[in-house]
Design an enzyme around this catalytic site. Structure first.
Site, PDB file in Angstrom:
ATOM      1  N   SER A 100      36.678  38.075  48.169  1.00  0.00           N
ATOM      2  CA  SER A 100      37.168  38.754  46.966  1.00  0.00           C
ATOM      3  C   SER A 100      36.080  38.813  45.906  1.00  0.00           C
ATOM      4  O   SER A 100      35.062  38.118  45.984  1.00  0.00           O
ATOM      5  CB  SER A 100      38.402  38.041  46.406  1.00  0.00           C
ATOM      6  N   ASP A 101      36.331  39.650  44.923  1.00  0.00           N
ATOM      7  CA  ASP A 101      35.423  39.749  43.787  1.00  0.00           C
ATOM      8  C   ASP A 101      36.221  40.177  42.561  1.00  0.00           C
ATOM      9  O   ASP A 101      37.167  40.964  42.674  1.00  0.00           O
ATOM     10  CB  ASP A 101      34.299  40.754  44.051  1.00  0.00           C
ATOM     11  N   THR A 102      35.823  39.641  41.413  1.00  0.00           N
ATOM     12  CA  THR A 102      36.482  39.961  40.142  1.00  0.00           C
ATOM     13  C   THR A 102      35.439  40.378  39.116  1.00  0.00           C
ATOM     14  O   THR A 102      34.370  39.758  39.022  1.00  0.00           O
ATOM     15  CB  THR A 102      37.248  38.731  39.600  1.00  0.00           C
TER      16      THR A 102
END
Length: 192
Positions: free
Chosen positions: A75-77
């Site tokens: 994931s990435d934010t």
């Protein structure tokens, strides 16, 4: 219920984030942590969810030998403000600059999740709109000094002091702002 659903899979969380790891523990599922070093560089033509989708996929591509039972989660934010992506700050000065930019404004927190095994990959994302009150330099400096938000996109954690005092309004998932739209991931897990 979810634990039973996933009993035939080996869930791999590719994240060093203690918040994401805690979400997985709180879901009461068995998982292992495996983080591979990836240069998080993306084409500057990408915007918003395109950036986080690209980076979640880039992190997934670092895993080349998944077994039949493996399900990999990457994931990435980012924080998206005025057509600019705010990632993790490099240092205190960078954190101050980011928080000064967020002060008194509305921004989006965008997280993408890649769910991948040997036979398929699905990328999902979530967007939460957050409004900050005007912050004083003293408030910003206090937060940076005491909470050291250098591992957080946009230089803040909603679950920390600054979230208590700065957030006027929020539209969307609180957990997405913490770092993972866990409700959406749960739905995808239930489809496995």
């Amino acid at each position: 219920m979810l634990k039973e659903k996933l009993k035939n899979y080996h869930i791999i969380l590719a994240s060093g984030s203690p918040r994401r790891q805690q979400f997985f523990k709180d879901l009461d599922i068995e998982f292992t942590i495996d983080v591979k070093k990836v240069d998080e560089i993306y084409p500057d033509t990408l915007k918003g969810t395109e950036i986080t989708d690209y980076l979640a996929d880039l992190k997934a591509k670092a895993f080349t030998n998944l077994s039949e039972k493996d399900v990999l989660i990457t994931s990435d934010t980012i924080v998206w403000l005025n057509n600019e992506a705010l990632g993790k700050p490099k240092d205190a000065a960078d954190a101050f600059t980011m928080l000064r930019k967020l002060s008194g404004k509305k921004h989006e927190v965008i997280t993408s999740i890649s769910i991948k095994n040997r036979h398929f990959q699905k990328i999902i994302n979530d967007v939460t709109t957050v409004s900050f009150k005007e912050l004083t330099d003293e408030e910003i400096n206090y937060y940076i000094k005491n909470y050291k938000p250098f591992d957080k996109a946009g230089a803040y954690g909603i679950q920390e002091w600054i979230g208590f005092i700065a957030i006027d309004k929020m539209e969307g998932s609180y957990f997405n702002v913490v770092g993972l739209p866990i409700h959406k991931l749960y739905q995808e897990f239930m489809k496995l």
